[in-house]
Design an enzyme around this catalytic site. Structure first.
Site, mmCIF file in Angstrom:
data_model
loop_
_atom_site.group_PDB
_atom_site.id
_atom_site.type_symbol
_atom_site.label_atom_id
_atom_site.label_comp_id
_atom_site.label_asym_id
_atom_site.label_seq_id
_atom_site.Cartn_x
_atom_site.Cartn_y
_atom_site.Cartn_z
ATOM 1 N N LYS A 83 0.558 -1.435 -0.144
ATOM 2 C CA LYS A 83 0.120 0.026 0.434
ATOM 3 C C LYS A 83 0.608 1.344 -0.288
ATOM 4 O O LYS A 83 0.543 2.172 -0.352
ATOM 5 C CB LYS A 83 -1.068 -0.221 1.023
ATOM 6 C CG LYS A 83 -1.900 -1.209 0.889
ATOM 7 C CD LYS A 83 -3.721 -0.712 2.351
ATOM 8 C CE LYS A 83 -4.457 -1.297 2.135
ATOM 9 N NZ LYS A 83 -5.122 -0.950 2.787
ATOM 10 N N THR A 131 -1.642 -0.972 17.143
ATOM 11 C CA THR A 131 -1.177 0.228 16.682
ATOM 12 C C THR A 131 -2.009 1.441 17.527
ATOM 13 O O THR A 131 -0.535 2.969 17.649
ATOM 14 C CB THR A 131 -1.886 0.316 15.069
ATOM 15 O OG1 THR A 131 -1.283 -0.676 15.205
ATOM 16 C CG2 THR A 131 -0.674 1.194 14.637
ATOM 17 N N CYS A 170 -4.668 12.306 26.400
ATOM 18 C CA CYS A 170 -4.876 11.652 24.751
ATOM 19 C C CYS A 170 -5.208 10.765 24.607
ATOM 20 O O CYS A 170 -6.910 10.309 25.150
ATOM 21 C CB CYS A 170 -2.916 11.063 25.946
ATOM 22 S SG CYS A 170 -3.267 9.800 26.677
ATOM 23 N N CYS A 173 -6.798 9.101 27.303
ATOM 24 C CA CYS A 173 -7.559 9.416 28.296
ATOM 25 C C CYS A 173 -9.436 9.109 28.145
ATOM 26 O O CYS A 173 -10.362 9.178 28.163
ATOM 27 C CB CYS A 173 -7.713 10.636 28.417
ATOM 28 S SG CYS A 173 -5.972 11.434 29.151
ATOM 29 N N CYS A 185 -12.916 -1.614 10.352
ATOM 30 C CA CYS A 185 -14.622 -1.262 9.596
ATOM 31 C C CYS A 185 -14.125 -2.733 8.253
ATOM 32 O O CYS A 185 -15.417 -3.017 7.373
ATOM 33 C CB CYS A 185 -14.184 -0.641 8.747
ATOM 34 S SG CYS A 185 -13.021 -0.429 7.588
HETATM 35 ZN ZN LIG Z 1 -4.300 10.483 28.920
#
Ligand SMILES: [Zn+2]
Length: 255
Positions: A83, A131, A170, A173, A185
């Site tokens: 890709k 990831t 982040c 969080c 998907c």
């Molecule tokens: Zn955080």
């Protein structure tokens, strides 16, 4: 910038918030795009067209026939190609002035960390939680801005993390339970243009953060339901108990 570049980017340069100075800044910027799928396609196409000087592309997959319904940076003749190579061909044809660096394999956390220290901003266009958490942890550690998004079915969400600012939340969080595996998907289905809309918003946010203009989605989660065509923006505060970002800021404060 030479005459050809000035002409190529003239519709950016005409914007009072961008001008020639801003465009120059974009041509000197380095952006990491992780994932060249449904989101990575519009992100890479728009950032290449916009003249980001260096795009770093990471994806370990090859182009499959079932990708082409939404992954518009690839085409039918490129089925079976890596890709990142397929994307590089299209992007370089669109804008030969930019540099494209490719990694056709999934990066181990250490390699990812190193790469993240060398870019101005990261765009997470990956489709799995492992990831996403690895990218987030590396961005928090190095204070690198991160534009994150996800799409499925008729819906999408986008947000921006600016970990150099102590108030910024982040990704952890937002999803404190890292063990939670979401659906991808390929399992749930997705309407093709939904990836285009959400990826295009990611590209807008990247440009704004790079130029330090406008109001970013940092501290906010933008939710789109295209079936009813409704947008919602939720507040996304920093979690003071977050295992990823709270300790980093603590370390910064006591220094
Ligand atoms: Zn955080």
């Amino acid at each position: 910038m030479n005459d050809s570049s000035l002409y190529r980017y003239s519709h950016h340069i005409s914007l009072p918030q961008v001008t020639r100075i801003g465009q120059q800044k974009l041509t000197q910027s380095r952006v990491l795009i992780v994932g060249l799928g449904g989101l990575g396609s519009p992100v890479a196409l728009y950032l290449a067209a916009a003249g980001i000087g260096q795009l770093v592309l990471v994806d370990g997959d090859q182009v499959d026939l079932s990708n082409l319904q939404r992954q518009i940076v690839h085409n039918t003749a490129q089925i079976g190609q890596d890709k990142v190579i397929s994307a590089q061909t299209q992007l370089q044809a669109l804008n030969p002035e930019i540099q494209i660096i490719t990694y056709s394999y999934r990066l181990e956390p250490e390699a990812l960390q190193q790469l993240i220290t060398s870019v101005d901003i990261v765009v997470d266009c990956s489709d799995n939680f492992t990831t996403r958490f690895a990218i987030n942890a590396a961005c928090v550690r190095h204070g690198t801005p991160l534009v994150s998004a996800a799409v499925q079915r008729w819906s999408g969400q986008v947000t921006v993390f600016l970990p150099a600012y102590s108030q910024s939340p982040c990704y952890a969080c937002l999803y404190p339970n890292q063990a939670e595996e979401g659906e991808t998907c390929s399992e749930t289905g997705i309407l093709a243009p939904v990836a285009g809309i959400v990826g295009s918003i990611q590209a807008v946010e990247v440009i704004k953060v790079l130029l330090n203009i406008g109001e970013s989605l940092c501290g906010k989660l933008l939710l789109l339901d295209t079936y009813t065509l409704q947008w919602r923006t939720l507040k996304l505060p920093k979690d003071p108990a977050c295992l990823v970002c709270s300790s980093v800021n603590f370390i910064r404060e006591i220094r």
